[in-house]
Motif scaffolding. Structure first.
Motif, mmCIF file in Angstrom:
data_model
loop_
_atom_site.group_PDB
_atom_site.id
_atom_site.type_symbol
_atom_site.label_atom_id
_atom_site.label_comp_id
_atom_site.label_asym_id
_atom_site.label_seq_id
_atom_site.Cartn_x
_atom_site.Cartn_y
_atom_site.Cartn_z
ATOM 1 N N UNK A 21 57.850 40.089 -36.880
ATOM 2 C CA UNK A 21 57.210 39.614 -38.092
ATOM 3 C C UNK A 21 55.942 38.843 -37.762
ATOM 4 N N UNK B 140 52.229 39.637 -39.013
ATOM 5 C CA UNK B 140 51.441 38.605 -39.698
ATOM 6 C C UNK B 140 50.103 38.404 -38.986
ATOM 7 N N UNK C 223 46.312 39.097 -40.355
ATOM 8 C CA UNK C 223 45.312 38.039 -40.331
ATOM 9 C C UNK C 223 44.060 38.479 -39.563
ATOM 10 N N UNK D 297 42.161 40.556 -41.877
ATOM 11 C CA UNK D 297 41.578 39.741 -42.945
ATOM 12 C C UNK D 297 40.341 38.985 -42.452
ATOM 13 N N UNK E 111 48.094 26.566 -32.716
ATOM 14 C CA UNK E 111 48.906 25.478 -33.257
ATOM 15 C C UNK E 111 49.730 25.968 -34.450
ATOM 16 N N UNK F 242 52.841 28.079 -36.210
ATOM 17 C CA UNK F 242 54.214 28.363 -35.759
ATOM 18 C C UNK F 242 54.452 29.855 -35.522
ATOM 19 N N UNK F 243 53.701 30.418 -34.608
ATOM 20 C CA UNK F 243 53.851 31.830 -34.250
ATOM 21 C C UNK F 243 53.930 31.881 -32.732
ATOM 22 N N UNK G 32 56.222 23.219 -34.709
ATOM 23 C CA UNK G 32 54.936 23.474 -35.351
ATOM 24 C C UNK G 32 55.090 23.795 -36.832
ATOM 25 N N UNK G 33 56.246 24.321 -37.212
ATOM 26 C CA UNK G 33 56.499 24.596 -38.634
ATOM 27 C C UNK G 33 56.467 23.333 -39.471
ATOM 28 N N UNK H 5 38.875 31.964 -48.570
ATOM 29 C CA UNK H 5 39.352 32.962 -47.599
ATOM 30 C C UNK H 5 39.949 32.295 -46.358
ATOM 31 N N UNK I 99 43.331 31.357 -47.452
ATOM 32 C CA UNK I 99 44.194 32.533 -47.614
ATOM 33 C C UNK I 99 44.617 33.065 -46.248
ATOM 34 N N UNK I 100 43.657 33.070 -45.299
ATOM 35 C CA UNK I 100 43.996 33.513 -43.948
ATOM 36 C C UNK I 100 45.133 32.660 -43.377
ATOM 37 N N UNK I 101 45.053 31.344 -43.619
ATOM 38 C CA UNK I 101 46.109 30.463 -43.127
ATOM 39 C C UNK I 101 47.431 30.755 -43.843
ATOM 40 N N UNK J 67 48.353 33.628 -44.919
ATOM 41 C CA UNK J 67 48.881 34.859 -44.308
ATOM 42 C C UNK J 67 49.640 34.503 -43.030
ATOM 43 N N UNK J 68 49.002 33.660 -42.197
ATOM 44 C CA UNK J 68 49.621 33.300 -40.912
ATOM 45 C C UNK J 68 50.927 32.538 -41.100
ATOM 46 N N UNK J 69 50.987 31.755 -42.165
ATOM 47 C CA UNK J 69 52.179 30.929 -42.377
ATOM 48 C C UNK J 69 53.212 31.646 -43.235
ATOM 49 N N UNK J 70 52.816 32.799 -43.769
ATOM 50 C CA UNK J 70 53.737 33.549 -44.616
ATOM 51 C C UNK J 70 54.048 32.834 -45.923
#
Lengths: 265, 302
Positions: free
Chosen positions: A2, A6, A10, A13, A99, A101-102, B77-78, B97, B100-102, B104-107
């Motif tokens: 996942x 993601x 990104x 994007x 930084x 959480x991935x 980090x979450x 944008x 929005x990009x962030x 996307x990364x954070x779901x």
């Protein structure tokens, strides 16, 4: 998985408004367009040569393949490897990216895969446009005999080889662009490498296949040699391709090792 | 469960031979606004990067919400949002944008982006390329990016850098609101004590990688002893007289004598003494040593 997905979304994007992304689309459109225009405007000359359909296709598609394989492809790959990394260098965003959480592998792999994807798109468009514009030429100049031969196999084979043989360069350049934030170092090394690759490949040096930069040229040269026989019969997985894939895998892993060890300043 | 949002235990960090952080033991209580103070180059940003696992810390020295950071990187980090140094923004994308990009990364939902833009007052500039933003706008976008995941712990590295007085007040109020209304823990670094004094509940002072003070803001205030400042003519003679009469002079300039304040009664006696000996006292007042000076003292002596 996942987080890889993601990260890929990104990457798309982020880059969808940059030259790197549009280059993948514009490059094939422009080059194929120019060649097609050339075949259209000089149709009388070409027709006078009375090429059989297969040779006509070979001449026509070879025009794009030749330029691509020799010069543009290595530089295009170098540019792609540079751009996907440069977007973070330029904006100083490595620190925020890592930084999140991935897991680091996903972030790194997504960048790499995105560069692979851009190269794939570019070459896919080259093959498709060559095919489509060939038939367009047939419509515009009915005297041509493009419709008497189906070039799809030869196109797929050639562009697959070009794609696979360029992955070695991509992985190597990817590391260089990852480590160095500037344009000149990876470009300079890539430039020297490409020239070296072209020279060693064209003089037929025995160990030329060990230089990643010579692999696209080598891969296509073999295609040409075999063209005398049955053009559909050349294998995709030749020594060049294996070497390229091994380089790609090794450099990809080294790159990941660098990412995990690298302190993000 | 630990009561600390952040706890470092004897943290050491080097870049090559250079010791950046030495034996640092931070304790940031949950729900606090922790002012992380120090001059430029003291190791604040390095510490924040360690807390984000951008720089690898030795095992078992850094704990965030009670969990060792290296072995719980993603889980940690979450729960953390951060603004490190200059805000990291993609200049070719608009403010929206970037958010929005962030997302996307954070779901998370993309609608959160507009919410954050409103929160930091960037709604009007949402569709402007962020490379065209002023420094203050970039800083606010950086804060919005840090907040978008609704983290429990916020690490803000000099968040008021480049902001105008209005912007500074806004950020200050935002921090207080986040801590009080939304129970967030905030670690905010700064080299300006006046800045920290206004918002922080806890303070840590770092210099050359070492923690020199850590405690509540009240504990820091206690450290600063009040002084008596006397403006008088013939300063030299007056201070000789005071020394002869058994007073301790803390410092003197060509207009002023400063001695430790003991009591109001004693201040009166000093006044009388000076006047009886023919000096003209133009003013005499008690002054608490301001924290700015205290900060300088603490960092200077290190």
């Amino acid at each position: 998985m996942r987080s890889l997905y993601i990260s890929l979304v990104s990457e798309f994007y982020k880059s969808r408004k940059t030259l790197a992304f549009w280059a993948a689309i514009l490059l094939p459109v422009i080059i194929c367009g120019l060649i097609t225009f050339g075949f259209y405007s000089t149709s009388e000359k070409v027709l006078n040569l009375h090429y059989p359909p297969m040779v006509l296709w070979a001449q026509y598609s070879g025009a794009a393949l030749g330029v691509m394989g020799m010069l543009i492809m290595p530089f295009y790959v170098i540019f792609m490897a540079f751009s996907v990394n440069n977007i973070e260098h330029k904006n100083d965003t490595w620190k925020t990216l890592f930084a999140q959480p991935l897991n680091k592998f996903s972030i790194y792999a997504a960048k790499y895969l995105y560069a692979v994807f851009l190269i794939f798109i570019c070459l896919f468009l080259f093959a498709t446009l060559t095919y489509a514009f060939g038939y367009l030429l047939q419509v515009l100049v009915p005297e041509y005999n493009f419709n008497q031969y189906n070039p799809s196999s030869i196109l797929i084979n050639s562009y697959s080889k070009l794609f696979l043989s360029s992955l070695g360069i991509l992985s190597l350049q990817f590391i260089l662009s990852l480590v160095w934030g500037d344009f000149l170092k990876p470009m300079g090394i890539g430039f020297v490498g490409t020239i070296m690759g072209i020279i060693t490949a064209s003089v037929g040096w025995k160990y030329a296949y060990l230089i990643p930069y010579s692999l696209p040229t080598l891969a296509l040269r073999i295609t040409k040699v075999k063209k005398g026989g049955d053009p559909l019969d050349f294998p995709i997985f030749t020594q060049e391709i294996y070497t390229s894939l091994i380089y790609a895998a090794v450099f990809f892993l080294i790159g990941y090792f660098i990412v995990t060890k690298k302190s993000i300043k | 469960m630990s009561n600390y949002a952040i706890e470092t235990v004897g943290l050491n960090f080097n870049f090559g031979n250079q010791h950046i952080v030495k034996d640092l033991s931070l304790q940031v209580p949950i729900g606090s606004i922790y002012g992380f103070l120090g001059p430029n180059g003291a190791g604040k940003t390095t510490t924040i990067k360690i807390l984000l696992n951008l720089l690898k810390s030795p095992a078992d020295q850094v704990f965030v919400f009670g969990k060792e950071i290296n072995s719980n990187r993603i889980a940690t980090l979450k729960r953390v949002g951060a603004l490190v140094e200059q805000p990291a923004i993609y200049g070719h994308l608009t403010g929206r944008e970037n958010l929005i990009n962030r997302c996307i990364l954070l779901g998370i939902k993309k609608s959160k982006a507009d919410e954050m833009l409103a929160l930091v007052g960037l709604t009007e500039a949402a569709n402007k390329k962020s490379s065209k933003y002023s420094l203050g706008m970039k800083q606010r976008l950086g804060i919005a990016l840090a907040l978008v995941s609704d983290p429990e712990l916020l690490l803000l590295d000099e968040p008021t850098n480049g902001l105008d007085p209005n912007g500074i007040i806004e950020v200050r109020n935002l921090m207080v609101e986040l801590a009080t209304k939304h129970q967030k823990t905030i670690l905010v670094s700064s080299h300006l004590l006046a800045e920290i004094e206004r918002t922080a509940t806890h303070v840590g002072i770092i210099n050359k990688g070492q923690l020199l003070f850590q405690g509540t803001i009240d504990e820091l205030h206690l450290l600063s002893k009040p002084m008596l400042e006397i403006e008088v003519d013939q300063v030299e003679n007056a201070s000789n007289l005071l020394i002869k009469s058994g007073f301790e002079i803390a410092s003197q300039s060509d207009k002023k004598i400063i001695i430790p304040f003991i009591s109001s009664k004693e201040s009166g006696e000093i006044n009388t003494l000076l006047i009886q000996n023919g000096f003209t006292v133009s003013s005499l007042y008690q002054k608490r040593k301001d924290l700015e000076n205290l900060f300088l003292d603490i960092t200077k002596n290190n």
